[in-house]
Design a protein around this motif. Structure first.
Motif, mmCIF file in Angstrom:
data_model
loop_
_atom_site.group_PDB
_atom_site.id
_atom_site.type_symbol
_atom_site.label_atom_id
_atom_site.label_comp_id
_atom_site.label_asym_id
_atom_site.label_seq_id
_atom_site.Cartn_x
_atom_site.Cartn_y
_atom_site.Cartn_z
ATOM 1 N N PHE A 184 -9.432 -9.565 -54.620
ATOM 2 C CA PHE A 184 -10.416 -10.415 -53.952
ATOM 3 C C PHE A 184 -10.890 -9.749 -52.660
ATOM 4 N N LYS A 185 -9.938 -9.180 -51.954
ATOM 5 C CA LYS A 185 -10.264 -8.523 -50.686
ATOM 6 C C LYS A 185 -11.225 -7.351 -50.919
ATOM 7 N N ASN A 186 -11.054 -6.687 -52.054
ATOM 8 C CA ASN A 186 -11.909 -5.537 -52.370
ATOM 9 C C ASN A 186 -13.173 -5.905 -53.146
ATOM 10 N N ASN A 187 -13.489 -7.214 -53.183
ATOM 11 C CA ASN A 187 -14.674 -7.671 -53.919
ATOM 12 C C ASN A 187 -14.648 -7.314 -55.402
ATOM 13 N N GLU A 188 -13.454 -7.206 -55.960
ATOM 14 C CA GLU A 188 -13.368 -6.943 -57.399
ATOM 15 C C GLU A 188 -13.071 -8.230 -58.165
ATOM 16 N N MET A 189 -12.660 -9.261 -57.441
ATOM 17 C CA MET A 189 -12.526 -10.590 -58.051
ATOM 18 C C MET A 189 -13.334 -11.558 -57.206
ATOM 19 N N PHE A 190 -13.797 -12.653 -57.822
ATOM 20 C CA PHE A 190 -14.670 -13.570 -57.118
ATOM 21 C C PHE A 190 -14.111 -14.989 -57.117
ATOM 22 N N VAL A 191 -14.708 -15.819 -56.265
ATOM 23 C CA VAL A 191 -14.135 -17.133 -55.990
ATOM 24 C C VAL A 191 -13.752 -17.934 -57.243
ATOM 25 N N PRO A 192 -14.643 -18.066 -58.239
ATOM 26 C CA PRO A 192 -14.240 -18.892 -59.395
ATOM 27 C C PRO A 192 -12.999 -18.334 -60.092
ATOM 28 N N LEU A 234 -30.798 -21.756 -48.859
ATOM 29 C CA LEU A 234 -30.732 -21.179 -50.201
ATOM 30 C C LEU A 234 -29.412 -20.457 -50.492
ATOM 31 N N SER A 235 -28.969 -19.652 -49.543
ATOM 32 C CA SER A 235 -27.860 -18.734 -49.849
ATOM 33 C C SER A 235 -26.514 -19.438 -50.015
ATOM 34 N N ASN A 236 -26.442 -20.717 -49.632
ATOM 35 C CA ASN A 236 -25.166 -21.430 -49.819
ATOM 36 C C ASN A 236 -24.759 -21.478 -51.284
ATOM 37 N N VAL A 237 -25.740 -21.443 -52.171
ATOM 38 C CA VAL A 237 -25.446 -21.607 -53.591
ATOM 39 C C VAL A 237 -24.591 -20.466 -54.145
ATOM 40 N N SER A 238 -24.725 -19.284 -53.545
ATOM 41 C CA SER A 238 -24.091 -18.094 -54.140
ATOM 42 C C SER A 238 -22.784 -17.694 -53.482
ATOM 43 N N HIS A 239 -22.346 -18.480 -52.512
ATOM 44 C CA HIS A 239 -21.131 -18.137 -51.763
ATOM 45 C C HIS A 239 -19.960 -17.813 -52.695
ATOM 46 N N GLY A 296 -19.863 -21.359 -57.204
ATOM 47 C CA GLY A 296 -18.567 -20.808 -57.598
ATOM 48 C C GLY A 296 -17.448 -21.838 -57.556
ATOM 49 N N VAL A 297 -17.681 -22.933 -56.856
ATOM 50 C CA VAL A 297 -16.663 -23.972 -56.753
ATOM 51 C C VAL A 297 -16.998 -25.163 -57.645
ATOM 52 N N SER A 298 -18.290 -25.457 -57.735
ATOM 53 C CA SER A 298 -18.720 -26.578 -58.571
ATOM 54 C C SER A 298 -19.856 -26.116 -59.468
ATOM 55 N N GLY A 299 -19.611 -26.128 -60.761
ATOM 56 C CA GLY A 299 -20.588 -25.609 -61.725
ATOM 57 C C GLY A 299 -21.887 -26.385 -61.763
ATOM 58 N N THR A 300 -21.866 -27.628 -61.293
ATOM 59 C CA THR A 300 -23.080 -28.446 -61.337
ATOM 60 C C THR A 300 -23.777 -28.514 -59.976
ATOM 61 N N ALA A 301 -23.322 -27.699 -59.029
ATOM 62 C CA ALA A 301 -23.854 -27.764 -57.660
ATOM 63 C C ALA A 301 -25.370 -27.558 -57.630
ATOM 64 N N LEU A 306 -19.652 -15.417 -54.870
ATOM 65 C CA LEU A 306 -19.982 -14.790 -56.155
ATOM 66 C C LEU A 306 -20.572 -13.395 -55.924
ATOM 67 N N PRO A 307 -20.494 -12.550 -56.949
ATOM 68 C CA PRO A 307 -21.035 -11.190 -56.788
ATOM 69 C C PRO A 307 -22.560 -11.159 -56.835
ATOM 70 N N VAL A 308 -23.130 -10.099 -56.275
ATOM 71 C CA VAL A 308 -24.581 -9.836 -56.264
ATOM 72 C C VAL A 308 -25.349 -11.124 -55.923
ATOM 73 N N ARG A 309 -25.034 -11.639 -54.755
ATOM 74 C CA ARG A 309 -25.533 -12.954 -54.357
ATOM 75 C C ARG A 309 -27.055 -13.071 -54.397
ATOM 76 N N LYS A 310 -27.727 -11.988 -54.035
ATOM 77 C CA LYS A 310 -29.192 -12.069 -53.948
ATOM 78 C C LYS A 310 -29.827 -12.482 -55.270
ATOM 79 N N VAL A 311 -29.237 -12.059 -56.384
ATOM 80 C CA VAL A 311 -29.820 -12.403 -57.692
ATOM 81 C C VAL A 311 -29.738 -13.914 -57.915
ATOM 82 N N LEU A 312 -28.588 -14.502 -57.563
ATOM 83 C CA LEU A 312 -28.446 -15.961 -57.698
ATOM 84 C C LEU A 312 -29.415 -16.683 -56.760
ATOM 85 N N ASN A 313 -29.513 -16.181 -55.520
ATOM 86 C CA ASN A 313 -30.422 -16.817 -54.566
ATOM 87 C C ASN A 313 -31.867 -16.797 -55.084
ATOM 88 N N ARG A 314 -32.257 -15.651 -55.629
ATOM 89 C CA ARG A 314 -33.632 -15.510 -56.113
ATOM 90 C C ARG A 314 -33.880 -16.435 -57.303
#
Lengths: 266, 212
Positions: free
Chosen positions: B52-60, A196-201, A167-172, A203-211
């Motif tokens: 963001f607090k409500n998880n409706e917006m994300f870090v990027p 593994l899970s650091n990659v999804s910090h 989420g911070v660096s697109g090429t991470a 972002l939403p629905v993190r498990k999908v990115l981790n998988r």
């Protein structure tokens, strides 16, 4: 794929509370569940306790080894806690971690020499967080000969290329994959591991990115993950990815895991 | 004509180009710099914080909004002779402690504080105790904020507090800490003045600190 079960970590609130209350039953149960789900090693972290960390570590190693037969990964930057964890551990432990940062290297190396554990080594030195494949290789070129000199065989070294949040660096993620390929090429006996899970910090629905990332890592030649073994979909995909990557002869592990109910589609 | 609502929306959308255009247009048409900031830029970033607090917006998305906000703020301050109109509620020196490279949370806190009228000096990541000391001497802040996202680096918060004490600066500032593994108990143990679990709470804690 070697799985280091990540759940007993004091940065998780439920674990901090359980450690605080010395809730032996809860922690033992979580260790057992992780081992049953396929974790080969159980990570234990109690860094939140600061000065009391060695004391908590000693207790934690004791009770978790009563619960499971797999080795533990002593996860701390605190040398005193690491020493007490290693000395209390029966059999051979893993440590998380050493790095090429001067201070950490000098403090941890005597313990590595003394106990000869499996070693997670972070690809970071005093120049700071690596930003490229070259940065990571440069650090690996210092770490590997140094550890071998301390009596650790290459087979017992697990290099961590260090994942930054996507989420911070697109090429991470791509950086880690390319590093993995380069490391496996140059040091075929040395393992590559990631949290593994650091990659999804962030972002939403993190498990999908981790998988998805676990599958990509397997393809690139990563052979160890610090991950949540209770995520059944993750574990299923890891078995499948290893087979697809040509590292599971006749797909026997995949078949065996599916018979044991460890590969699930739904 | 551009409206303040549109400007707020552009911040929320993280559309830097749009924010710059709308800000220019509003200033040219005679809207006061204070209104452009309060009712446009900050109204937008407040909404970002809430979502963001409500998880409706994300870090990027939040990072894009922050960049858009920054572009708008810089423009107002540059083009307006009345930048001084923006009152400062207090001065904060902020940094991620030595060894820690994770700055998402710290950046959010900086952004929330700025949008709430604090003057923030962001020292960045991997900030050694000496650098905190230097910044306290130079900027004479009311508050020092420290973040750590790893259990392996949170101990450096204590090291930094001890270093400030050794330099005779501990009593001149309030020290607030935050980050994933940090909690109130830890904050108390290392002798911090306050702890905030998230960016919105950090603003409240800073306000309280200055009131008390």
């Amino acid at each position: 794929m070697l799985i280091v079960g990540e759940l007993i970590n004091s940065s998780r609130k439920s674990i901090a509370q359980a450690l605080e209350a010395r809730d032996e039953a809860y922690l033992k149960d979580l260790a057992k569940k992780q081992a049953e789900a396929g974790a080969h090693i159980i990570d234990i972290n109690c860094a939140i306790f600061m000065e009391k960390e060695p004391e908590v570590m000693e207790w934690l190693v004791g009770i978790i080894q009563e619960a499971v037969d797999v080795p533990l990964c002593i996860d701390t930057p605190n040398v005193a806690a690491m020493e007490v964890g290693l000395s209390r551990h029966k059999g051979r432990a893993m440590i998380n971690s050493i790095s090429a940062e001067k201070k950490r290297w000098e403090e941890m190396l005597p313990l590595v020499s003394k106990y000869k554990p499996m070693v997670i080594a972070l690809c970071i030195d005093d120049a700071g967080m690596p930003n490229s494949v070259e940065d990571r290789l440069r650090v690996a070129d210092k770490l590997i000969p140094g550890l071998v000199e301390a009596g650790i065989s290459e087979e017992d070294i697990y290099l961590d290329p260090l994942i930054k949040p996507l989420g911070v660096s697109g090429t991470a993620a791509v950086e880690v994959l390319e590093t993995t390929r380069a490391l496996r090429e140059k040091y075929p006996k040395v393992h590559v591991i990631s949290g593994l899970s650091n990659v999804s910090h962030g972002l939403p629905v993190r498990k999908v990115l981790n998988r998805a990332f676990a599958v990509m890592c397997a393809e690139a030649g990563m052979d160890a993950l610090i991950a949540d073994p209770l995520d059944r979909h993750l574990m299923s995909l890891v078995f499948a990815a290893e087979a697809l990557a040509g590292r599971d002869k006749h797909c026997l592990n995949y078949i065996k895991a599916s018979r044991a109910g460890k590969v699930v589609a739904e | 004509m551009a409206s303040l609502e549109e400007l707020a929306q552009a911040v929320l959308d993280g559309d830097e180009t749009q924010v710059v255009e709308l800000t220019k247009s509003l200033l040219t048409s005679g809207v006061s710099p204070k209104d452009v900031i309060d009712k446009g830029l900050m109204a937008g970033i407040d909404k970002v914080g809430e979502l963001f607090k409500n998880n409706e917006m994300f870090v990027p998305e939040v990072l894009l909004s922050a960049a858009a906000l920054k572009a708008g703020m810089e423009l107002v301050l540059k083009e307006s002779q009345q930048g001084a109109e923006v009152t400062t509620k207090g001065t904060v020196v902020m940094g991620t402690v030595e060894g820690d490279l994770h700055d998402i949370g710290k950046n959010l806190v900086c952004m929330m504080l700025e949008s709430n009228g604090f003057k923030v000096y962001d020292l960045g990541v991997d900030v050694k105790p000496d650098k905190f000391i230097e910044a306290v001497k130079q900027y004479q802040p009311d508050i020092v904020g420290m973040s750590a996202l790893l259990t392996t680096t949170m101990v450096n918060m204590k090291t930094t507090i001890d270093a400030l004490a050794a330099a005779g600066l501990r009593d001149k500032v309030k020290i607030l800490v935050g980050g994933a593994p940090v909690n109130q108990k830890f904050a108390d143990e290392i002798g911090a003045d306050g702890y905030a679990p998230d960016a919105a709470a950090a603003v409240e804690v800073c306000r309280k600190c200055l009131a008390g």
